[in-house]
Design a protein around this motif. Structure first.
Motif, PDB file in Angstrom:
ATOM      1  N   ALA A 181      -8.212  13.772  -0.925  1.00  0.00           N
ATOM      2  CA  ALA A 181      -8.039  13.390   0.313  1.00  0.00           C
ATOM      3  C   ALA A 181      -9.335  12.460   0.566  1.00  0.00           C
ATOM      4  N   ALA A 182     -10.485  12.907  -0.063  1.00  0.00           N
ATOM      5  CA  ALA A 182     -11.497  11.685   0.086  1.00  0.00           C
ATOM      6  C   ALA A 182     -11.162  10.445  -0.730  1.00  0.00           C
ATOM      7  N   ALA A 183     -10.578  10.595  -1.873  1.00  0.00           N
ATOM      8  CA  ALA A 183     -10.081   9.220  -2.734  1.00  0.00           C
ATOM      9  C   ALA A 183      -9.373   8.504  -1.596  1.00  0.00           C
ATOM     10  N   GLY A 184      -8.403   9.297  -1.131  1.00  0.00           N
ATOM     11  CA  GLY A 184      -7.353   8.484  -0.287  1.00  0.00           C
ATOM     12  C   GLY A 184      -8.058   7.885   0.866  1.00  0.00           C
ATOM     13  N   ASP A 185      -9.006   8.329   1.284  1.00  0.00           N
ATOM     14  CA  ASP A 185      -9.567   7.734   2.512  1.00  0.00           C
ATOM     15  C   ASP A 185     -10.306   6.401   1.796  1.00  0.00           C
ATOM     16  N   VAL A 186     -10.907   6.445   0.942  1.00  0.00           N
ATOM     17  CA  VAL A 186     -11.755   5.106   0.228  1.00  0.00           C
ATOM     18  C   VAL A 186     -10.642   4.067  -0.143  1.00  0.00           C
ATOM     19  N   LEU A 187      -9.308   4.513  -0.667  1.00  0.00           N
ATOM     20  CA  LEU A 187      -8.347   3.484  -1.091  1.00  0.00           C
ATOM     21  C   LEU A 187      -7.749   3.160  -0.014  1.00  0.00           C
ATOM     22  N   ALA A 188      -7.619   3.756   1.374  1.00  0.00           N
ATOM     23  CA  ALA A 188      -7.090   3.295   2.305  1.00  0.00           C
ATOM     24  C   ALA A 188      -7.959   2.292   3.070  1.00  0.00           C
ATOM     25  N   TYR A 189      -9.309   2.377   2.757  1.00  0.00           N
ATOM     26  CA  TYR A 189     -10.237   1.289   3.327  1.00  0.00           C
ATOM     27  C   TYR A 189     -10.060  -0.038   2.199  1.00  0.00           C
ATOM     28  N   ILE A 190      -9.993   0.210   0.950  1.00  0.00           N
ATOM     29  CA  ILE A 190      -9.874  -0.954   0.206  1.00  0.00           C
ATOM     30  C   ILE A 190      -8.540  -1.512   0.565  1.00  0.00           C
ATOM     31  N   ASN A 191      -7.572  -0.991   0.863  1.00  0.00           N
ATOM     32  CA  ASN A 191      -6.303  -1.711   1.099  1.00  0.00           C
ATOM     33  C   ASN A 191      -6.315  -2.630   2.353  1.00  0.00           C
TER      34      ASN A 191
ATOM     35  N   MET B 197     -18.452  12.213  -6.512  1.00  0.00           N
ATOM     36  CA  MET B 197     -18.872  12.380  -5.230  1.00  0.00           C
ATOM     37  C   MET B 197     -17.596  12.280  -4.387  1.00  0.00           C
ATOM     38  N   LEU B 198     -16.439  12.107  -5.024  1.00  0.00           N
ATOM     39  CA  LEU B 198     -15.250  12.258  -4.062  1.00  0.00           C
ATOM     40  C   LEU B 198     -14.751  13.756  -4.404  1.00  0.00           C
ATOM     41  N   ALA B 199     -14.867  14.666  -3.227  1.00  0.00           N
ATOM     42  CA  ALA B 199     -14.741  16.070  -3.557  1.00  0.00           C
ATOM     43  C   ALA B 199     -13.314  16.186  -3.789  1.00  0.00           C
ATOM     44  N   ASP B 200     -12.351  15.652  -3.251  1.00  0.00           N
ATOM     45  CA  ASP B 200     -10.892  16.029  -3.598  1.00  0.00           C
ATOM     46  C   ASP B 200     -10.000  14.686  -3.571  1.00  0.00           C
TER      47      ASP B 200
ATOM     48  N   ALA C  61       0.951  -1.206   0.008  1.00  0.00           N
ATOM     49  CA  ALA C  61      -0.156  -0.095   0.135  1.00  0.00           C
ATOM     50  C   ALA C  61       0.888   1.272   0.083  1.00  0.00           C
ATOM     51  N   THR C  62       0.266   2.230  -0.970  1.00  0.00           N
ATOM     52  CA  THR C  62       1.069   3.659  -0.938  1.00  0.00           C
ATOM     53  C   THR C  62       0.316   4.682  -0.224  1.00  0.00           C
ATOM     54  N   ILE C  63      -1.024   4.380  -0.231  1.00  0.00           N
ATOM     55  CA  ILE C  63      -2.012   5.649   0.217  1.00  0.00           C
ATOM     56  C   ILE C  63      -2.224   5.475   1.439  1.00  0.00           C
ATOM     57  N   LYS C  64      -2.354   6.695   2.320  1.00  0.00           N
ATOM     58  CA  LYS C  64      -2.478   6.697   3.487  1.00  0.00           C
ATOM     59  C   LYS C  64      -4.010   7.477   3.706  1.00  0.00           C
ATOM     60  N   GLY C  65      -4.752   7.277   4.748  1.00  0.00           N
ATOM     61  CA  GLY C  65      -6.281   8.042   4.751  1.00  0.00           C
ATOM     62  C   GLY C  65      -6.683   7.416   6.018  1.00  0.00           C
ATOM     63  N   ASP C  66      -8.064   8.058   6.165  1.00  0.00           N
ATOM     64  CA  ASP C  66      -8.751   7.596   7.384  1.00  0.00           C
ATOM     65  C   ASP C  66      -9.616   6.434   6.945  1.00  0.00           C
ATOM     66  N   VAL C  67      -9.425   5.291   7.516  1.00  0.00           N
ATOM     67  CA  VAL C  67     -10.029   4.170   7.224  1.00  0.00           C
ATOM     68  C   VAL C  67     -11.547   4.093   7.305  1.00  0.00           C
ATOM     69  N   ASP C  68     -11.889   4.665   8.557  1.00  0.00           N
ATOM     70  CA  ASP C  68     -13.189   4.756   9.048  1.00  0.00           C
ATOM     71  C   ASP C  68     -14.085   5.599   8.130  1.00  0.00           C
ATOM     72  N   THR C  69     -13.597   6.702   7.705  1.00  0.00           N
ATOM     73  CA  THR C  69     -14.305   7.500   6.623  1.00  0.00           C
ATOM     74  C   THR C  69     -14.316   6.905   5.231  1.00  0.00           C
ATOM     75  N   GLY C  70     -13.211   6.252   4.975  1.00  0.00           N
ATOM     76  CA  GLY C  70     -13.253   5.496   3.693  1.00  0.00           C
ATOM     77  C   GLY C  70     -14.250   4.447   3.744  1.00  0.00           C
ATOM     78  N   ARG C  71     -14.435   3.636   5.039  1.00  0.00           N
ATOM     79  CA  ARG C  71     -15.515   2.672   4.848  1.00  0.00           C
ATOM     80  C   ARG C  71     -16.794   3.150   4.627  1.00  0.00           C
ATOM     81  N   ARG C  72     -16.985   4.322   5.220  1.00  0.00           N
ATOM     82  CA  ARG C  72     -18.679   4.700   4.850  1.00  0.00           C
ATOM     83  C   ARG C  72     -18.521   5.493   3.720  1.00  0.00           C
ATOM     84  N   ARG C  73     -17.600   5.910   2.968  1.00  0.00           N
ATOM     85  CA  ARG C  73     -17.729   6.445   1.340  1.00  0.00           C
ATOM     86  C   ARG C  73     -17.784   5.282   0.469  1.00  0.00           C
ATOM     87  N   TYR C  74     -17.270   3.953   0.661  1.00  0.00           N
ATOM     88  CA  TYR C  74     -17.095   2.823   0.036  1.00  0.00           C
ATOM     89  C   TYR C  74     -18.300   2.175  -0.142  1.00  0.00           C
TER      90      TYR C  74
END
Length: 450
Positions: free
Chosen positions: A438-448, A433-436, A360-373
């Motif tokens: 950072a939002a994309a990074g949260d989703v990818l952090a969860y996917i990871n 739907m992903l504003a920027d 994994a190379t992307i860091k983000g908020d996993v909990d936020t990413g879970r909701r967005r995913y």
């Protein structure tokens, strides 16, 4: 007095808005002028009633306003007034309903010479089936539905063997020929609606509804699902393209039949190994991907998705945008594959490569990413495993930096803007739907984490 003035201005403003508004019916592209006429009659009847009622209320407020020493008289009933109201109401309702009944009689009477097209809806895709040379569609049943047979065609029915399959949101039709649409849903309520063709009909699971029209001019028209069918409802879009007969026939001949799709030979992994030598220079000998070469992981990705993307590059639907720097690098590589057989061969070889999880190379908020995913999961699967039925590729364990770049490309219109990239256009709506980043990074952090 003030309320009376407001009522008068409201009635006057509504009438002016109706006649001066730039928003009105889209230009018609079918034979259904009668539908427009029926709606116009409804506008006139309801408009006259609205102005009359608003005017009467304003007059009554002024005529019977409070005056010093005045007394109100109580009149419990007025048979003459009630009689007039009954007659006027009956005439108004009849004026609205009678034309609709006449038009409905035309809607349910399909011309005998109409060609038949089956439209199949599934969250959140459109696909189509046309009769083959025998002129008959084969029978279908849910128990036959699979990734290899998404329409659920009965393999034992001889009439289904030559059915022509269009597994794409785009349907082409010949201009000037009546078309009967058989409408079928595989999951939930959907609605087939094309504004310019004046077609709108619900699609109910377990039933086959129908509608018909005659396209009167060539062009491309948006197909929308106008029934709230789930979280991806807004992206369930297709396209109806009306062509001249020659262009339509050429399109039809390029589509596979059910028999051809079922008997299609799998790719030759041995032949594909030699073809993959070009790919290995960037994607790695094991298909593990290479960040330094901007080449994503291929091992473990769905064969159907890889084949589609290679065709998109060859056709110019991908890798032609001015800002798609790395797509332009990939396009000439895809061009080295001479035909669909070569594409199938190299994809078959990729299918033999190890499915090693990449770092994994992307860091983000996993909990936020879970909701967005949750929205992504509707197509790509709860675990990001990819779902062929929704044309959504695997995300789990794939190169996160590549997915980050593609999400940005979708948001900025670099990818998904080409007219032939119908699934890319759908994805562009969702990526918006992903504003920027950072939002994309949260989703990818969860996917990871999957």
């Amino acid at each position: 007095m003030g309320i009376a003035i407001v009522l008068i201005l409201l009635a006057l403003g509504s009438v002016l808005f109706h006649f001066l508004s730039p928003w009105y019916f889209t230009p018609i592209a079918s034979n259904w002028h009668a539908i427009d006429t029926t709606i116009s009659i409804t506008f006139w009847v309801t408009g006259i009633v609205f102005v009359a009622v608003a005017g009467f209320m304003a007059w009554a407020l002024i005529r019977y306003r409070h005056r010093p020493g005045g007394r109100a008289s109580y009149q419990p009933e007025n048979k003459r007034l009630e009689g007039w109201l009954m007659v006027v109401t009956t005439v108004g309702v009849a004026a609205m309903l009678a034309p609709g009944l006449l038009v409905w009689a035309q809607v349910i009477e399909v011309p005998h010479e109409a060609m038949v097209v089956e439209v199949v809806a599934q969250q959140w895709n459109w696909s189509y089936r046309l009769p083959g040379k025998d002129g008959k569609l084969g029978t279908v049943h849910p128990r036959f539905v699979s990734d290899a047979n998404p329409f659920g065609i009965n393999p034992a029915d001889p009439h289904g063997q030559d059915d022509v399959l269009a597994q794409t949101p785009e349907l082409r039709l010949p201009v000037g020929k009546p078309v009967k649409l058989l409408l079928r849903s595989k999951d939930v309520l959907h609605d087939f609606a094309v504004a310019q063709l004046r077609v709108k009909m619900d699609m109910v699971p377990g039933l086959v509804t129908y509608s018909w029209f005659t396209p009167t001019r060539t062009g491309s028209f948006d197909l929308l699902c106008e029934e709230l069918c789930g979280v991806g409802h807004f992206s369930m879009r297709g396209r109806i393209v009306v062509d001249e007969p020659g262009a339509y026939q050429a399109w039809l001949e390029r589509l596979p039949t059910f028999a051809q799709a079922a008997s299609r030979a799998p790719g030759n992994a041995v032949a594909g190994k030699a073809l993959y030598a070009t790919c290995a220079a960037c994607h790695g000998a094991g298909g593990e991907g290479n960040l330094a070469m901007n080449a994503p992981k291929l091992g473990g990705q769905g064969a159907w998705y890889l084949e589609r993307q290679l065709r998109q590059f060859k056709l110019g639907a991908r890798g032609t945008h001015d800002k798609d720097v790395f797509g332009k690098m990939m396009a000439p590589m895809a061009a080295t594959l001479a035909d669909d057989t070569a594409i199938a061969d190299v994809v078959a070889y990729i299918g033999t490569l190890p499915d090693a999880r990449v770092a994994a190379t992307i860091k983000g908020d996993v909990d936020t990413g879970r909701r967005r995913y949750a929205t992504c999961a509707a197509c790509h699967g709860a675990e990001g495993q990819g779902v062929a039925a929704t044309q959504a590729p695997r995300l789990q364990g794939m190169s996160d930096w590549y997915m980050a770049r593609q999400l940005k490309n979708f948001r900025e219109g670099v990818r998904g803007a080409h007219p032939q990239d119908v699934y890319g256009a759908q994805m562009a709506l969702v990526a918006g739907m992903l504003a920027d980043d950072a939002a994309a990074g949260d989703v990818l952090a969860y996917i990871n984490t999957r």
